[in-house]
Design a protein around this motif. Structure first.
Motif, PDB file in Angstrom:
ATOM      1  N   GLY A 110      -6.154 -18.499  20.540  1.00 30.78           N
ATOM      2  CA  GLY A 110      -5.186 -19.584  20.628  1.00 30.78           C
ATOM      3  C   GLY A 110      -4.051 -19.489  19.625  1.00 30.78           C
ATOM      4  O   GLY A 110      -3.033 -20.152  19.786  1.00 30.78           O
ATOM      5  N   ALA A 111      -4.201 -18.676  18.586  1.00 31.53           N
ATOM      6  CA  ALA A 111      -3.139 -18.519  17.583  1.00 31.53           C
ATOM      7  C   ALA A 111      -1.941 -17.805  18.211  1.00 31.53           C
ATOM      8  O   ALA A 111      -2.082 -17.036  19.157  1.00 31.53           O
ATOM      9  N   ILE A 112      -0.765 -18.059  17.648  1.00 33.14           N
ATOM     10  CA  ILE A 112       0.483 -17.499  18.168  1.00 33.14           C
ATOM     11  C   ILE A 112       1.120 -16.597  17.124  1.00 33.14           C
ATOM     12  O   ILE A 112       1.273 -16.986  15.963  1.00 33.14           O
ATOM     13  N   LEU A 113       1.506 -15.401  17.552  1.00 31.85           N
ATOM     14  CA  LEU A 113       2.311 -14.500  16.730  1.00 31.85           C
ATOM     15  C   LEU A 113       3.683 -14.428  17.382  1.00 31.85           C
ATOM     16  O   LEU A 113       3.794 -14.048  18.555  1.00 31.85           O
ATOM     17  N   ILE A 114       4.723 -14.804  16.645  1.00 35.27           N
ATOM     18  CA  ILE A 114       6.095 -14.750  17.146  1.00 35.27           C
ATOM     19  C   ILE A 114       6.771 -13.568  16.467  1.00 35.27           C
ATOM     20  O   ILE A 114       6.808 -13.485  15.238  1.00 35.27           O
ATOM     21  N   VAL A 115       7.295 -12.655  17.269  1.00 39.03           N
ATOM     22  CA  VAL A 115       7.930 -11.456  16.733  1.00 39.03           C
ATOM     23  C   VAL A 115       9.366 -11.388  17.247  1.00 39.03           C
ATOM     24  O   VAL A 115       9.599 -11.382  18.459  1.00 39.03           O
ATOM     25  N   ALA A 116      10.322 -11.344  16.333  1.00 34.38           N
ATOM     26  CA  ALA A 116      11.731 -11.266  16.708  1.00 34.38           C
ATOM     27  C   ALA A 116      12.056  -9.880  17.249  1.00 34.38           C
ATOM     28  O   ALA A 116      11.845  -8.878  16.576  1.00 34.38           O
ATOM     29  N   SER A 117      12.510  -9.851  18.474  1.00 37.27           N
ATOM     30  CA  SER A 117      13.061  -8.701  19.197  1.00 37.27           C
ATOM     31  C   SER A 117      12.091  -7.580  19.536  1.00 37.27           C
ATOM     32  O   SER A 117      12.499  -6.590  20.136  1.00 37.27           O
ATOM     33  N   ARG A 118      10.830  -7.712  19.201  1.00 35.93           N
ATOM     34  CA  ARG A 118       9.878  -6.629  19.490  1.00 35.93           C
ATOM     35  C   ARG A 118       8.627  -7.182  20.173  1.00 35.93           C
ATOM     36  O   ARG A 118       7.973  -8.081  19.663  1.00 35.93           O
ATOM     37  N   CYS A 119       8.284  -6.620  21.300  1.00 38.07           N
ATOM     38  CA  CYS A 119       7.031  -6.960  21.978  1.00 38.07           C
ATOM     39  C   CYS A 119       5.988  -5.939  21.550  1.00 38.07           C
ATOM     40  O   CYS A 119       6.186  -4.735  21.722  1.00 38.07           O
ATOM     41  N   LEU A 120       4.893  -6.397  21.000  1.00 39.58           N
ATOM     42  CA  LEU A 120       3.876  -5.469  20.512  1.00 39.58           C
ATOM     43  C   LEU A 120       3.209  -4.676  21.631  1.00 39.58           C
ATOM     44  O   LEU A 120       2.680  -3.598  21.395  1.00 39.58           O
ATOM     45  N   LEU A 121       3.253  -5.188  22.855  1.00 42.79           N
ATOM     46  CA  LEU A 121       2.672  -4.440  23.966  1.00 42.79           C
ATOM     47  C   LEU A 121       3.420  -3.129  24.210  1.00 42.79           C
ATOM     48  O   LEU A 121       2.856  -2.184  24.765  1.00 42.79           O
ATOM     49  N   SER A 122       4.679  -3.053  23.772  1.00 42.07           N
ATOM     50  CA  SER A 122       5.464  -1.825  23.953  1.00 42.07           C
ATOM     51  C   SER A 122       4.931  -0.671  23.109  1.00 42.07           C
ATOM     52  O   SER A 122       5.331   0.477  23.305  1.00 42.07           O
ATOM     53  N   LEU A 123       4.030  -0.960  22.177  1.00 41.43           N
ATOM     54  CA  LEU A 123       3.445   0.104  21.353  1.00 41.43           C
ATOM     55  C   LEU A 123       2.436   0.933  22.127  1.00 41.43           C
ATOM     56  O   LEU A 123       2.027   2.007  21.676  1.00 41.43           O
ATOM     57  N   GLY A 124       1.988   0.430  23.278  1.00 42.95           N
ATOM     58  CA  GLY A 124       1.063   1.179  24.106  1.00 42.95           C
ATOM     59  C   GLY A 124      -0.381   1.171  23.625  1.00 42.95           C
ATOM     60  O   GLY A 124      -1.161   2.032  24.017  1.00 42.95           O
ATOM     61  N   LEU A 125      -0.744   0.200  22.799  1.00 44.45           N
ATOM     62  CA  LEU A 125      -2.122   0.110  22.309  1.00 44.45           C
ATOM     63  C   LEU A 125      -2.946  -0.717  23.290  1.00 44.45           C
ATOM     64  O   LEU A 125      -2.701  -1.904  23.475  1.00 44.45           O
ATOM     65  N   GLU A 126      -3.932  -0.103  23.917  1.00 42.63           N
ATOM     66  CA  GLU A 126      -4.724  -0.739  24.969  1.00 42.63           C
ATOM     67  C   GLU A 126      -5.372  -2.044  24.519  1.00 42.63           C
ATOM     68  O   GLU A 126      -5.415  -3.018  25.260  1.00 42.63           O
ATOM     69  N   GLU A 127      -5.888  -2.085  23.290  1.00 43.70           N
ATOM     70  CA  GLU A 127      -6.574  -3.297  22.832  1.00 43.70           C
ATOM     71  C   GLU A 127      -5.650  -4.511  22.776  1.00 43.70           C
ATOM     72  O   GLU A 127      -6.099  -5.641  22.906  1.00 43.70           O
ATOM     73  N   LEU A 128      -4.354  -4.286  22.639  1.00 46.62           N
ATOM     74  CA  LEU A 128      -3.409  -5.405  22.618  1.00 46.62           C
ATOM     75  C   LEU A 128      -3.261  -6.042  23.996  1.00 46.62           C
ATOM     76  O   LEU A 128      -3.140  -7.256  24.111  1.00 46.62           O
ATOM     77  N   THR A 129      -3.267  -5.219  25.041  1.00 46.20           N
ATOM     78  CA  THR A 129      -3.108  -5.768  26.392  1.00 46.20           C
ATOM     79  C   THR A 129      -4.283  -6.657  26.776  1.00 46.20           C
ATOM     80  O   THR A 129      -4.123  -7.578  27.559  1.00 46.20           O
ATOM     81  N   GLN A 130      -5.450  -6.387  26.220  1.00 41.65           N
ATOM     82  CA  GLN A 130      -6.630  -7.200  26.496  1.00 41.65           C
ATOM     83  C   GLN A 130      -6.711  -8.424  25.583  1.00 41.65           C
ATOM     84  O   GLN A 130      -7.385  -9.393  25.906  1.00 41.65           O
TER      85      GLN A 130
END
Length: 121
Positions: A72-92
């Motif tokens: 439920g916690a929120i991470l707000i990142v200016a101009s960068r989507c962490l999913l673009s790093l291609g790390l599978e565990e992030l997509t899940q």
């Protein structure tokens, strides 16, 4: 870690503190420090990272730290989507959406990426 007196004063002057639904004293809600070293991410409800100029290695470190966030916690990142790093565990682990907004530190509107930690609370 230091408590940010300037941010705390703004938080109170805008009336946000009066509407906050937190069991913690207002003085302990806003923290400034090296969030890679000084902050317990498992206790955070919102984390903001102005990552416009961050190199890939720092973004990867941010992604690993984000996995420590509670559901439920929120991470707000200016101009960068962490999913673009291609790390599978992030997509899940995260639900992600981008919203365009104006920021006082940037000349044009920019995308803020909101990463909501998934999982059971």
């Amino acid at each position: 870690v230091e408590r940010s007196k300037e941010v705390f004063r703004l938080y109170q002057s805008l009336g946000i503190s009066a509407r906050a639904a937190s069991k913690w004293p207002v003085q302990e809600l806003i923290v400034r420090g090296d969030f890679f070293e000084d902050v317990d991410w498992s206790d955070a409800s919102v984390v903001f990272a102005n990552a416009i100029t961050w190199p890939r290695l720092m973004l990867q470190k941010l992604a690993r730290m984000a996995l420590r966030l509670r559901p439920g916690a929120i991470l707000i990142v200016a101009s960068r989507c962490l999913l673009s790093l291609g790390l599978e565990e992030l997509t899940q682990a995260f639900e992600v959406r981008g919203d365009v907004c104006s920021m006082n530190f940037h000349q044009r509107p920019m995308v803020l990426w909101l990463h909501r930690r998934l999982g059971r609370g």
